[in-house]
Design a protein around this motif. Structure first.
Motif, short mmCIF file in Angstrom:
data_model
loop_
_atom_site.label_atom_id
_atom_site.label_comp_id
_atom_site.label_asym_id
_atom_site.label_seq_id
_atom_site.Cartn_x
_atom_site.Cartn_y
_atom_site.Cartn_z
N LYS A 24 36.14 -40.89 16.20
CA LYS A 24 34.68 -41.06 16.29
C LYS A 24 34.15 -40.40 17.57
O LYS A 24 33.14 -39.68 17.53
N TYR A 26 35.57 -38.03 19.34
CA TYR A 26 35.78 -36.59 19.19
C TYR A 26 34.65 -35.97 18.37
O TYR A 26 34.08 -34.93 18.73
N TYR A 27 34.30 -36.62 17.26
CA TYR A 27 33.20 -36.12 16.43
C TYR A 27 31.90 -36.08 17.23
O TYR A 27 31.16 -35.07 17.19
N GLU A 28 31.62 -37.14 17.97
CA GLU A 28 30.38 -37.20 18.75
C GLU A 28 30.34 -36.09 19.80
O GLU A 28 29.31 -35.44 20.00
N ILE A 31 29.77 -32.61 18.04
CA ILE A 31 28.40 -32.38 17.60
C ILE A 31 27.47 -32.17 18.79
O ILE A 31 26.60 -31.29 18.76
N THR A 43 29.08 -29.56 10.39
CA THR A 43 28.61 -30.63 11.28
C THR A 43 28.38 -31.97 10.59
O THR A 43 28.41 -33.00 11.26
N ILE A 45 29.13 -35.35 8.94
CA ILE A 45 30.34 -36.13 9.24
C ILE A 45 31.36 -36.12 8.10
O ILE A 45 32.56 -36.01 8.35
N VAL A 48 33.11 -32.80 8.22
CA VAL A 48 34.01 -32.73 9.38
C VAL A 48 35.28 -33.53 9.10
O VAL A 48 36.40 -33.08 9.38
N ILE A 49 35.11 -34.73 8.53
CA ILE A 49 36.26 -35.57 8.19
C ILE A 49 37.21 -34.83 7.25
O ILE A 49 38.42 -34.78 7.48
N HIS A 52 37.91 -30.64 8.63
CA HIS A 52 38.52 -30.49 9.95
C HIS A 52 39.61 -31.54 10.20
O HIS A 52 40.76 -31.20 10.41
N PHE A 53 39.23 -32.84 10.13
CA PHE A 53 40.19 -33.89 10.49
C PHE A 53 41.32 -34.01 9.46
O PHE A 53 42.50 -33.90 9.81
#
Length: 247
Positions: A24, A26-28, A31, A43, A45, A48-49, A52-53
């Motif tokens: 969480k 890392y995402y913040e 962005i 971008t 979420i 990204v999940i 990317h993740f």
């Protein structure tokens, strides 16, 4: 984050509360920094999940040795695997791999210093150890004794063709180690064209394994190249040559 938890479980990974908090944060940070620096075009979420993740950690489906590094409190006698993430960009796949497999040792390498500074900030904020972000071009860094043939595993999500990417990555891998390239599913022609380069560089194209990302129709191909012998000293060639004139 519920989607992240569910999709990780489908990869056989059970995330702890601390790992979820790390993702969480890392995402913040990703962005927020992306507003002033071009880190990613993805971008939203959920994207990204998934892209990317989950994509980053799906490596575990083809490199099962990672699973023994999943928990902080597991067998301390396990020797940490040493990984290089070359052309890491915003930290993919390296940062997600380190969050999920905390006992691995990893170096994130990128040619743009601004991205490296962002990664150093992420490492500090997430209180990570045995992970370093370094600035440098592959052609130069692979000639330094502290990096050349020093890694058990090199990974890369970089978009260069496989011949070029092999010239960048294979010199970093120990004999007996491997290079795994994250590629799109339609990879057959590219792998055929890269076989000569891989052989010259001391590698062997062992397998191409395909994985469907959980809850999607996205297919990821992992090109697995085992290092069979030392890379000749002539490689990698000087900056830009591998891209303009692939082996």
């Amino acid at each position: 984050m519920e989607r992240l938890i569910k999709r990780a479980e489908q990869l056989g990974i059970s995330l702890t509360e601390e790992q979820i908090r790390s993702f969480k944060l890392y995402y913040e940070m990703l962005i927020e920094t992306n507003k002033v620096m071009n880190l990613t075009a993805i971008t939203e979420i959920d994207d990204v999940i998934t892209k990317h993740f989950i994509d980053s950690i799906s490596l575990v489906k083809v490199f099962s040795e990672l699973s023994q590094y999943e928990k902080e409190d597991n067998n301390d006698s396990i020797e940490p695997i040493r990984i290089l993430d070359l052309g890491t960009g915003a930290g993919f796949p390296g940062i997600p791999l380190k969050i999920v497999f905390p006992k691995i040792e990893i170096i994130l390498m990128d040619s743009l210093n601004k991205r490296v500074m962002f990664l150093q900030n992420v490492i500090q904020k997430l209180n990570m150890v045995n992970i370093t972000a370094v600035h440098g071009r592959a052609e130069e860094m692979a000639r330094k004794k502290e990096y050349r043939e020093q890694f058990d595993l090199c990974v890369s999500r970089a978009v260069a063709n496989l011949s070029t990417l092999s010239e960048y990555c294979i010199p970093f891998v120990k004999t007996g180690g491997c290079f795994i390239s994250y590629k799109a599913a339609d990879i057959e022609e590219e792998t055929d064209n890269a076989k000569n380069a891989i052989k010259i560089l001391g590698g062997n194209l062992t397998a191409v394994k395909k994985v469907i990302l959980p809850d999607t129709d996205i297919e990821r191909a992992f090109v697995i190249i085992d290092k069979k012998r030392a890379t000749p000293k002539a490689y990698p060639r000087k900056a830009g040559t591998a891209n303009k004139n692939p082996l």
